[in-house]
Scaffold this active site. Structure first.
Site, PDB file in Angstrom:
ATOM      1  N   CYS A  36       0.836  -1.211   0.000  1.00 56.34           N
ATOM      2  CA  CYS A  36       0.000   0.000   0.000  1.00 56.34           C
ATOM      3  C   CYS A  36       0.867   1.257   0.000  1.00 56.34           C
ATOM      4  CB  CYS A  36      -0.909  -0.036   1.227  1.00 56.34           C
ATOM      5  SG  CYS A  36      -1.767   1.509   1.591  1.00 56.34           S
ATOM      6  N   CYS A  39       0.061   3.876   2.639  1.00 51.40           N
ATOM      7  CA  CYS A  39       0.474   3.455   3.979  1.00 51.40           C
ATOM      8  C   CYS A  39       1.928   3.834   4.232  1.00 51.40           C
ATOM      9  CB  CYS A  39       0.291   1.948   4.142  1.00 51.40           C
ATOM     10  SG  CYS A  39      -1.404   1.376   3.944  1.00 51.40           S
TER      11      CYS A  39
END
Length: 410
Positions: A36, A39
């Site tokens: 991700c 993230c």
């Protein structure tokens, strides 16, 4: 992602339960994944916050791939998602944050008023028989199967306890909903269908509705206000322009959050006294909330055909249709490509080379054709396609699609 010296502690399921049992200070949980990109961008900001507030709050990270049961427990579908827990109960769920500025004020408020009731769980549907007008395609979620209706004028479904019915509509005629029983539908997805106040009224008798997704419907403030009648809602997503992520009326959404205190709206839920501390939808300081595509409506479809050139060589043509507003991102692959393609085991084919479309940023959008040169002699071909769909600043869990076709002769 947390580093060995990080103030954010990565935990597994057992460590998470121990942290949850210790209610000496609030617990902030960062649901993250190695694949991700948002993230990774959030991680250093979260680490600085955790270090600055280490005397008042504990911050842990949960990798959703390594600990799927924790993500399922809190209905986390998009990363990153932050959940703030006080005395074992969530007081804040925040999907797709691009700034952590509100967290200090939120923590102040939580510590000043720590008492909170747990967010109620959605009830399990009871066994029921429903009748659908016409012959729609339906998906029964927990049964994990699709039933294509026959050409009868009425479709009858016998649903066991715990089964959920998901209905989808694009350019839909909502009059068909008025004949449904109040507990018939659990999830309703409507796209590219005008949803003014009178159209919303056609949904209000569906008192068992737990999730509602409205994409590109042009719903206005009056229509949003009517949604307060759906008191069983636990998840609501509204995007008036799915390509740009344009939110609906900001003030109306704020009012709706207060009227539906148990509903996660556009990826965010907060205890009523914390709502005003969050960035307001549609303002410059608000992070783009992620569009969460339910698993029943994947944003990517694949089609495969293959033609033989010689007895032992063929070319496969893989077509990807990527939904508007989504793109495919490299899922942590060494070669940086937005997808990976492999032949299924024991299929008698070997990939020689794949010709990907030119892309400088490893992103694919729209409809894409990929040519795959193969060696083999089998009559059929099966490919496994692993890809990662993203929307705005949120990327979803990589998924594997399987495509199958006959290899046509020369």
């Amino acid at each position: 992602m947390p580093t060995p010296t990080s103030a954010v502690r990565a935990v597994d399921a057992d460590e998470f339960d121990k942290a949850l049992a210790d209610d000496s200070t609030p617990l902030l949980v960062d649901f993250t994944a190695s694949w991700c990109p948002p993230c990774h961008a959030l991680a250093p900001h979260l680490d600085r916050f955790a270090d600055a507030e280490r005397d008042r709050i504990r911050v842990v990270s949960v990798d959703v791939d390594e600990n799927p049961t924790i993500a399922e427990r809190y209905s986390v579908h998009a990363m990153p998602t932050l959940i703030l827990i006080q005395h074992g109960a969530p007081v804040l769920e925040w999907a797709g944050p691009s700034t952590l500025e509100p967290l200090t004020a939120i923590l102040d408020a939580v510590l000043a008023a720590p008492d909170t009731a747990p967010k109620p769980r959605a009830p399990e549907p009871a066994a029921r028989t429903i009748r659908l007008p016409g012959a729609p395609d339906v998906t029964v979620d927990l049964l994990a199967r699709e039933k294509s209706a026959t050409a009868e004028t009425t479709t009858v479904l016998d649903l066991p306890a715990g089964a959920r019915l998901i209905l989808r509509g694009q350019d839909a005629n909502l009059d068909a909903l008025t004949d449904l029983a109040p507990d018939a539908v659990n999830t309703l997805m409507i796209a590219r269908t005008p949803m003014r106040a009178n159209e919303i009224d056609k949904l209000l008798h569906l008192t068992g509705l737990g999730a509602l997704y409205l994409f590109d419907t042009g719903i206005d403030a009056e229509g949003i206000a009517r949604l307060t009648g759906l008191t069983a809602l636990r998840h609501l997503e509204i995007r008036n322009n799915p390509q740009t992520g344009e939110p609906a009326d900001p003030a109306a959404l704020t009012t709706l959050r207060l009227a539906l205190p148990h509903t996660t709206i556009n990826g965010t839920w907060a205890r009523p006294d914390l709502i005003a501390l969050l960035p307001q939808p549609g303002t410059d300081d608000e992070p783009a909330a992620p569009e969460v595509a339910p698993e029943e409506t994947p944003p990517v479809t694949v089609a495969l055909r293959a033609r033989r050139h010689t007895p032992d060589r063929a070319t496969a043509y893989l077509t990807l249709h990527i939904a508007d507003g989504y793109h495919l991102n490299a899922p942590g692959t060494d070669n940086g490509l937005p997808i990976t393609i492999d032949t299924a085991p024991d299929t008698g084919w070997h990939i020689d080379e794949s010709t990907y479309p030119a892309t400088e940023d490893a992103h694919l959008t729209g409809t894409t054709l990929i040519a795959v040169d193969l060696t083999g002699a089998a009559a059929d071909l099966t490919l496994n396609i692993r890809l990662q769909a993203c929307r705005d600043d949120t990327c979803f869990t990589p998924t594997t699609h399987t495509a199958h076709c006959a290899v046509t002769p020369r």
